[in-house]
Scaffold this motif. Structure first.
Motif, short mmCIF file in Angstrom:
data_model
loop_
_atom_site.label_atom_id
_atom_site.label_comp_id
_atom_site.label_asym_id
_atom_site.label_seq_id
_atom_site.Cartn_x
_atom_site.Cartn_y
_atom_site.Cartn_z
N VAL A 216 0.85 -1.18 0.00
CA VAL A 216 0.00 0.00 0.00
C VAL A 216 0.89 1.24 0.00
N SER A 217 0.46 2.26 -0.72
CA SER A 217 1.26 3.50 -0.82
C SER A 217 1.72 3.98 0.56
N PRO A 218 3.00 4.31 0.71
CA PRO A 218 3.49 4.82 2.00
C PRO A 218 2.87 6.14 2.40
N LEU A 219 2.16 6.79 1.47
CA LEU A 219 1.47 8.04 1.80
C LEU A 219 0.18 7.79 2.59
N VAL A 220 -0.30 6.54 2.54
CA VAL A 220 -1.56 6.20 3.23
C VAL A 220 -1.25 5.82 4.67
N THR A 221 -1.01 6.83 5.50
CA THR A 221 -0.70 6.61 6.92
C THR A 221 -1.71 7.30 7.83
N THR A 222 -2.21 8.45 7.40
CA THR A 222 -3.24 9.17 8.14
C THR A 222 -4.34 9.58 7.18
N PHE A 223 -5.52 9.85 7.73
CA PHE A 223 -6.64 10.31 6.90
C PHE A 223 -7.40 11.38 7.68
N MET A 224 -7.38 12.60 7.16
CA MET A 224 -8.02 13.75 7.80
C MET A 224 -7.56 13.89 9.25
N GLY A 225 -6.27 13.65 9.48
CA GLY A 225 -5.68 13.81 10.80
C GLY A 225 -5.75 12.59 11.70
N ALA A 226 -6.49 11.55 11.30
CA ALA A 226 -6.61 10.33 12.11
C ALA A 226 -5.64 9.27 11.62
N THR A 227 -5.04 8.53 12.54
CA THR A 227 -4.11 7.46 12.18
C THR A 227 -4.85 6.28 11.57
N ILE A 228 -4.32 5.77 10.45
CA ILE A 228 -4.89 4.57 9.82
C ILE A 228 -4.27 3.35 10.47
N GLU A 229 -5.09 2.53 11.10
CA GLU A 229 -4.60 1.35 11.80
C GLU A 229 -4.62 0.10 10.95
N ASP A 230 -5.52 0.03 9.98
CA ASP A 230 -5.55 -1.12 9.08
C ASP A 230 -6.19 -0.71 7.77
#
Length: 423
Positions: free
Chosen positions: A355-369
């Motif tokens: 998965v793209s290394p840019l996909v780590t947070t979304f609208m300030g929230a941490t992406i856990e899975d």
């Protein structure tokens, strides 16, 4: 934004798949990404971000059209706003969302569903029309929506490049593709067909999660059996072997199994063009006697892949789609099915890598899975998608209930997991 936005050959193929799925009562050719967030986000902030992007990229609300030349019809006047819906969590909700059609003819190419979970957590379900873009583009687009520091290409650089080859060479390459399918038909594949006609026309899926340590073990097996950069080869071989076992268990053995292996057409590390499908398929065939062991299956795969690459069948697949993208969808699907005597393939197979290394947070929230989901065509009615999130492998197993029961696919998924870990 350019005045004309033609669909690429692969874009048009995805529209044709959408047509075929809807014709048979399914929701259409939509894909889904599920983000598990550590904290909830504000729906209004998401709506505003999407509205800002639509102003710059009206293709996000275009509709596929064109009688002779397939192209995106840009919205006239104010663009329609994609939906951002909020739900309380309940069993089966994510599948239910996946089985709700998008209104492509009205320019609804994507939507967001926010699912409130206990403890202040939230899942974001991003559903998009496969005609708009492939999985890797979708990952980058999600990063753009969720973070303001991720760049998007300039509007004039979102169009795909057409293959530049002389007409004679084009048809010579296309002929190679057709001859390959003719060779496959000497032992033509057969899917299990509709075995449960009373079941609803719905997609079902489950995500098999592997730990980082299990992922390292699987990659070690792949390197030992397939060589360097072998993940995709190992995954595809194991998938076909378990598919063969599934056919045997349900009493529908096939003379062969045809596997379309996706080949990305973008240069490594590039996202341009973004709003388009930049993928072609390398078609491979396995006979039952070639699936007695992983070593034997790998040898078959490598031999066919090398032969196909030498014959230029990657370029051939692109040119085939570009040449026949002017066909009406009904005729296009009939042409595709005719090549394998009524079948498209034996297994839907996807491998989107890390998965793209840019996909780590979304609208300030941490992406856990993270989870990838895709529609599958009524034939074969079963599929797998492989990908990695933060070094841990995920496999989404998909099926249509009219073809396989949940219990049968549970056994298939369990066998796939076991063979990946212990070939």
């Amino acid at each position: 934004m350019p005045a004309k936005l033609p669909l690429s050959g692969c874009d048009n193929l995805m529209v044709s798949f959408d047509y075929e799925l809807r014709r048979q009562g399914y929701a259409g050719n939509s894909c889904q990404v599920v983000l598990e967030l550590a904290t909830a986000i504000a729906p209004e902030a998401l709506r505003k971000r999407i509205a800002d992007l639509i102003i710059r990229y009206p293709i996000l609300c275009a509709r596929p059209g064109g009688v002779v030349f397939p192209e995106w019809k840009l919205p006239r006047g104010e663009a329609p706003m994609p939906q951002v819906r909020v739900h309380r969590d309940e069993p089966g909700l994510r599948e239910k969302i996946c089985n709700e059609p998008l209104a492509l003819k009205r320019g609804e190419l994507f939507r967001f569903d926010l699912i409130e979970r206990d403890g202040g957590r939230m899942d974001v379900v991003f559903t998009w029309a496969h005609a708009l873009m492939d999985a890797n583009s979708a990952e980058h687009f999600l990063a753009v929506v969720g973070r303001e520091d991720v760049p998007l290409p300039a509007p004039e650089r979102i169009l795909p490049q057409r293959p530049q080859k002389p007409l004679k060479e084009r048809f010579q390459l296309i002929q190679k593709n057709i001859l390959q399918l003719d060779e496959f038909c000497k032992a033509a594949p057969r899917t299990v067909g509709v075995r449960r006609p009373e079941a609803p026309a719905a997609l079902r899926y489950r995500v098999e999660k592997f730990s980082v340590e299990e992922t390292k073990q699987i990659r070690a097996h792949g390197a030992r059996l397939c060589g360097v950069l072998s993940d995709a080869q190992y995954h595809s071989v194991v998938s076909v072997m378990e598919l063969h076992r599934l056919h045997q268990r349900v009493g529908r053995p096939s003379p062969s199994y045809v596997l379309p292996v996706p080949v990305g057409m973008r240069p490594k590390g590039k996202v341009e063009p973004l709003f388009t499908n930049q993928v072609t398929m390398l078609m491979l065939q396995f006979l039952p006697e070639q699936l007695d062991s992983v070593t034997q299956a790998v040898a078959t795969l490598k031999s066919q892949t090398e032969k196909s690459m030498r014959a230029g069948l990657v370029d051939s697949g692109v040119l085939l789609l570009e040449t026949f993208r002017f066909m009406p969808h009904l005729i296009f699907m009939a042409f595709l099915k005719h090549g394998l005597r009524g079948e498209i393939c034996s297994l839907f197979y996807g491998n989107t890598a890390a998965v793209s290394p840019l996909v780590t947070t979304f609208m300030g929230a941490t992406i856990e899975d993270f989870a990838h989901v895709a529609a599958i065509t009524p034939s074969p009615g079963i599929g797998v998608i492989f990908y990695y999130f933060r070094g841990a492998m995920r496999v989404t197993v998909l099926h249509l209930e009219r073809y396989f029961s949940s219990a049968e696919v549970d056994e298939f998924a369990a066998g796939l997991r076991a063979r990946l870990l212990n070939p």
